[in-house]
Each structure stands twice: as structure tokens, then as C-alpha cells.
Design an enzyme around this catalytic site. Structure first.
Site, PDB file in Angstrom:
ATOM      1  N   VAL A  83       0.865  -1.189   0.000  1.00 50.95           N
ATOM      2  CA  VAL A  83       0.000   0.000   0.000  1.00 50.95           C
ATOM      3  C   VAL A  83       0.899   1.236   0.000  1.00 50.95           C
ATOM      4  CG1 VAL A  83      -1.810   1.267   1.198  1.00 50.95           C
ATOM      5  CG2 VAL A  83      -1.812  -1.241   1.228  1.00 50.95           C
ATOM      6  N   THR A  84       0.917   1.960  -1.110  1.00 58.07           N
ATOM      7  CA  THR A  84       1.780   3.137  -1.238  1.00 58.07           C
ATOM      8  C   THR A  84       1.071   4.244  -1.995  1.00 58.07           C
ATOM      9  OG1 THR A  84       2.800   2.626  -3.398  1.00 58.07           O
ATOM     10  CG2 THR A  84       3.770   1.579  -1.453  1.00 58.07           C
ATOM     11  N   VAL A  85       1.503   5.465  -1.737  1.00 60.92           N
ATOM     12  CA  VAL A  85       1.094   6.621  -2.532  1.00 60.92           C
ATOM     13  C   VAL A  85       2.357   7.420  -2.836  1.00 60.92           C
ATOM     14  CG1 VAL A  85      -0.274   8.737  -2.632  1.00 60.92           C
ATOM     15  CG2 VAL A  85      -1.199   6.725  -1.465  1.00 60.92           C
ATOM     16  N   ARG A  91      -2.214  13.445  -0.258  1.00 61.14           N
ATOM     17  CA  ARG A  91      -3.306  14.322   0.185  1.00 61.14           C
ATOM     18  C   ARG A  91      -4.321  14.608  -0.925  1.00 61.14           C
ATOM     19  NH1 ARG A  91       1.411  15.804   2.462  1.00 61.14           N
ATOM     20  NH2 ARG A  91       1.490  15.725   4.738  1.00 61.14           N
ATOM     21  N   ARG A  92      -4.583  13.597  -1.732  1.00 62.24           N
ATOM     22  CA  ARG A  92      -5.623  13.700  -2.755  1.00 62.24           C
ATOM     23  C   ARG A  92      -6.731  12.669  -2.535  1.00 62.24           C
ATOM     24  NH1 ARG A  92      -2.531  14.573  -8.588  1.00 62.24           N
ATOM     25  NH2 ARG A  92      -0.893  15.998  -7.862  1.00 62.24           N
ATOM     26  N   LEU A  95      -5.395   7.112  -0.932  1.00 61.15           N
ATOM     27  CA  LEU A  95      -5.348   6.004   0.024  1.00 61.15           C
ATOM     28  C   LEU A  95      -6.752   5.598   0.448  1.00 61.15           C
ATOM     29  CD1 LEU A  95      -3.882   4.034   1.875  1.00 61.15           C
ATOM     30  CD2 LEU A  95      -3.700   5.861   3.577  1.00 61.15           C
ATOM     31  N   SER A 119       3.273   0.012   7.887  1.00 63.71           N
ATOM     32  CA  SER A 119       4.573   0.697   7.842  1.00 63.71           C
ATOM     33  C   SER A 119       4.606   1.837   8.847  1.00 63.71           C
ATOM     34  CB  SER A 119       4.840   1.223   6.432  1.00 63.71           C
ATOM     35  OG  SER A 119       3.790   2.070   6.000  1.00 63.71           O
ATOM     36  N   GLU A 120       3.441   2.452   9.079  1.00 67.85           N
ATOM     37  CA  GLU A 120       3.292   3.486  10.102  1.00 67.85           C
ATOM     38  C   GLU A 120       2.025   3.181  10.889  1.00 67.85           C
ATOM     39  OE1 GLU A 120       4.354   7.634   9.041  1.00 67.85           O
ATOM     40  OE2 GLU A 120       4.460   6.880   6.990  1.00 67.85           O
ATOM     41  N   TYR A 124      -3.905   2.945   9.693  1.00 67.63           N
ATOM     42  CA  TYR A 124      -5.010   2.063   9.300  1.00 67.63           C
ATOM     43  C   TYR A 124      -6.175   1.974  10.281  1.00 67.63           C
ATOM     44  CZ  TYR A 124      -1.925   0.752   5.542  1.00 67.63           C
ATOM     45  OH  TYR A 124      -1.108   0.796   4.438  1.00 67.63           O
ATOM     46  N   PHE A 412       4.713  -9.993   4.478  1.00 68.60           N
ATOM     47  CA  PHE A 412       4.037  -9.987   3.181  1.00 68.60           C
ATOM     48  C   PHE A 412       3.746  -8.555   2.772  1.00 68.60           C
ATOM     49  CE2 PHE A 412       0.779 -10.763   6.459  1.00 68.60           C
ATOM     50  CZ  PHE A 412      -0.078  -9.715   6.244  1.00 68.60           C
TER      51      PHE A 412
END
Length: 412
Positions: A83-85, A91-92, A95, A119-120, A124, A412
Site C-alpha cells: 500500500v503506497t502513494v 493528500r488527494r 489512500l 509501515s506506520e 489504518y 508480506f
């Protein structure tokens, strides 16, 4: 501004570009050997993101896995990943849009659960994922890690083996060793290939991967270890090698203890680190001086109940439970409602009801207690669940708990 299209990957080349984009956001150079291995157990239609016509602006995906639940049953689970942006598209709302699309997709596939590593840690919770399983890192100086004198090492033998030999026996051992460990996941052949894959990048910090197996006195293979020794010498000329342990699995306690003794007694090794251990890892109780084995605990995996009734029916409960839950779920409103849960060590049933609720809880916190590693009593004490019927929280906390702490699955 370039128009973005939300779409899935279409073929192998597209998948490589997709994965390369995710590597970049994680500040890594793409490693095609790893990507090609991952492709073997990836469904292209589960890997998606926003594309601007030339490149991927964001990515998200899920592997179809099976997870072990309290009680030893396994259930299909969406193992959410990559899961990345891109920094250029933050900020669009990308996600949130991807999480919405993914959870709708998981629901349409009939999967009741989703699980992820974050990751952070702040990301979530707003999408209904609750931190359900802690991860322990064990560290120590090997000369201080003698075992208790009453530890039975048995009369088996540990030997170093190659990858082919490991793969001939380890899958069966793993299946037996993890059968009652909530949070662990079934491994397919391609997953095993990826799990023990080695390259220069992986060797850089931890050394070349190595394997060992344990044979009982009658020749039965009953355990294995995967580890990486990192050679190092102190300025004084003294050996100071480090041992990074990836996994130790065994079908009985003597094999487990002897495998660890084999690792801790290696010549030239002075320190050991084991990542992703369970918080109740048996090694912690084998050592004579428990202070010598440092245990650092952090968040592990996050669980999301996509179908509350089905998810609660899939697992078992440590004690008889009969409770009505008032569940609120802002991100997946189909879950919001009242459920009567009845179950025990051998059965479970959950259905919608109009009966008065005993406990009010969010889907996020229901995910947190799902694997038995987070106490409902503790969440209530923190004000995150509300007891509406006196005594219901204590009784339900016992039921949702489990004798074995959940442990984190493979990365994973």
C-alpha cells in the site's frame, strides 16, 4: 493535472512496473528476482492502484492466504500488501479510495477477514484495522544464554543442510508446529521459495542464509532452523559474529530446545537476534537468566473484520460465551448492527439480533481482540469498549482470550 485511473495490473510487465513503484516509495531499489518470485503467488486482479497513463501514482494489493485462528481452524484471509502513494500524489484521497475499493473487493470475494503489517502505526485505524498481535524481537549475548539445568534436549542430532533438503521436510514440520498458533499462515510451495530466497541485498545486513534440521534418535526429522550468521571481528581481534535467526520450528519441545542450543553454541558467534518472535516464545523460558534475553515488543499485525458475523463464527472461544455485541463500523457500514455470539472451545455461532446489547464496541477494536492477543477487559478499562450489562466484559474477555498468544506470520 493528469487524470488518474483506478485499475488492476494486467500482465507480468505491468506487475513489474507496479511492484517497482511500490519499492520506490519504500525507499528501496526494485529487485526483479524478488518480484518474479512474488508473481508466482499473486493474483493480478488483486493488485491495483491509480495510474496516470504513464506510471503508477499509488499501489495496493492483497495475497489470498489462509490464517490459523484460535481453535486451530484456518480461514481465507486477504493479506494486504504494497500500500503506497507516490509523494507527488499525497493528500488527494488516493489512500482512502484504495481502501474503500479493496474492502469492497474482499467482501465480494467472500473473505471475512483482512490482515496487514503497517509501515506506520497511525494509518489504518481509521479504516477499521485493529492491532491484534504483538511482535517480539529477542536479543542477547550467547555466552549469557545458558539453559535451565532441567531443560530436556533429548538425544537427537542437528545438522546443517542445503535449501533442497530443507524444502523436502520443512513444510510438513511447519504445518504441524503451527497448527495451534493463531496468526500463522499456511505456506504454498511458491511462498516457501520466496521465504528462503537469498540475494546480495538480503545478505548485506545479515549474512548468507543457512539451514539446519533436527533428527530424532530414530531418524525422524522433527525440526528446522533458518538463520543468517554475520561474520565480524572486534578491534581487539576477538570474534564478534552476529546470528540473525529467521525461524525455528519443531514438532516437539526437545527438538526445539536442541535447535536453539545448536544456534547459540556456534563458534565465533557472540550475539543473537530473532525478529518476529511470539511474545510467549518458548526460548524465553528455556534460558536460565531471563534478563539476559532482551525482549522488545512492538505492534505486529492488524486485523480487519470484513464480515463480522462470519468472522466471529470462524474462530473458537476459550470458554463458553453468550453475548450480544453492538458493533459500530463507519468505514464498512454493512457491519454496523447488533450480533448475538454464542460459542466455546468446540463451536461458535453469530447472527444478527434485536436483543438488548451487552457490550458496545467498534469494528476496529473487535479486530484487535479477534486473535486472542488483546484483552477486551483492557480495552474496556481504556474506554474503547462499553459494558452495558454487568459482568459481560469479564466473561467475554475470557472467551475471546486464548492460551497461546498469537504470533506474526511471515512478512508480506
Amino acid at each position: 493535472m493528469t487524470e488518474l485511473t483506478l485499475r488492476a495490473t494486467t500482465d507480468d510487465d505491468d506487475f513489474r512496473e507496479f511492484m517497482s513503484a511500490s519499492y520506490g516509495v519504500f525507499l528501496q531499489d526494485p529487485r526483479m528476482d524478488e518480484i518474479d518470485l512474488i508473481r508466482k503467488f499473486t493474483d493480478l486482479d488483486r493488485m491495483f492502484g491509480f495510474h496516470d497513463g504513464k506510471r503508477w501514482a499509488s499501489t495496493a494489493g492483497a495475497f489470498a492466504r489462509e490464517v490459523i485462528l484460535p481453535g486451530g481452524l484456518t480461514a481465507p484471509v486477504a493479506a494486504v500488501t504494497v500500500v503506497t502513494v507516490s509523494p507527488s500524489h499525497r493528500r488527494r484521497g488516493l489512500l482512502t479510495a484504495m481502501m474503500r475499493h479493496q474492502l469492497d473487493d474482499i467482501r465480494s470475494r467472500g473473505e471475512a477477514l483482512a490482515i496487514l503489517f503497517a509501515s506506520e502505526a497511525l494509518i489504518y485505524g481509521r479504516f477499521g484495522y485493529g492491532m491484534a498481535c504483538s511482535s517480539a524481537t529477542l536479543k542477547g549475548q550467547v555466552r549469557e544464554l545458558a539453559f535451565r539445568p532441567d531443560v530436556d534436549l533429548g538425544d537427537g542430532l542437528v545438522t546443517a543442510v542445503d535449501a533442497e533438503t530443507l524444502l523436502s521436510c520443512a513444510p510438513a514440520i511447519y504445518d504441524q508446529a503451527t497448527a495451534q498458533k493463531p496468526g500463522q499462515m499456511a505456506r504454498t510451495g511458491p511462498w516457501w521459495e520466496s521465504w528462503i530466497h537469498d540475494n546480495e541485498e538480503r545478505q548485506k545486513d545479515s549474512g548468507k542464509i543457512r539451514f539446519a534440521v533436527h533428527h530424532d534418535a530414530d531418524g525422524t526429522v522433527s525440526g528446522f532452523a533458518i538463520y543468517r550468521p554475520k561474520s565480524h571481528w572486534a578491534d581487539t581481534g576477538q570474534p564478534a559474529a552476529e546470528l540473525h535467526v529467521q525461524e525455528v520450528r519443531a514438532t516437539h519441545s526437545r527438538a526445539y530446545a536442541r535447535l536453539w542450543r545448536y544456534l547459540l553454541d556456534m563458534d565465533l558467534v557472540r550475539s543473537v537476534t530473532c525478529y518476529g518472535a511470539a511474545v510467549d516464545e518458548p526460548l524465553r523460558y528455556l534460558v536460565a537468566d531471563q534478563r539476559a534475553l532482551q525482549c522488545d515488543v512492538s505492534d505486529g499485525v492488524y486485523v480487519r473484520l470484513v464480515d463480522v458475523a462470519r468472522a466471529l463464527t470462524l474462530r473458537r472461544y476459550a470458554a463458553p460465551i453468550d453475548v450480544v455485541l453492538e458493533v459500530s463500523d463507519e468505514f464498512c457500514p454493512w457491519n454496523s448492527g447488533r450480533y448475538r455470539l454464542r460459542g466455546g472451545p468446540d463451536h461458535a455461532d453469530c447472527e444478527n439480533t434485536t436483543e438488548p446489547p451487552d457490550i458496545a464496541i467498534t469494528a476496529r477494536d473487535l479486530g484487535a481482540i479477534y486473535l486472542g492477543g488483546v484483552s477486551l477487559q483492557s480495552l474496556t478499562a481504556a474506554g474503547l469498549a462499553v459494558e452495558l450489562t454487568a459482568g459481560s466484559v469479564q466473561r467475554s474477555a475470557v472467551g475471546f482470550g486464548w492460551p497461546t498468544a498469537p504470533s506474526v506470520p511471515d512478512d508480506f
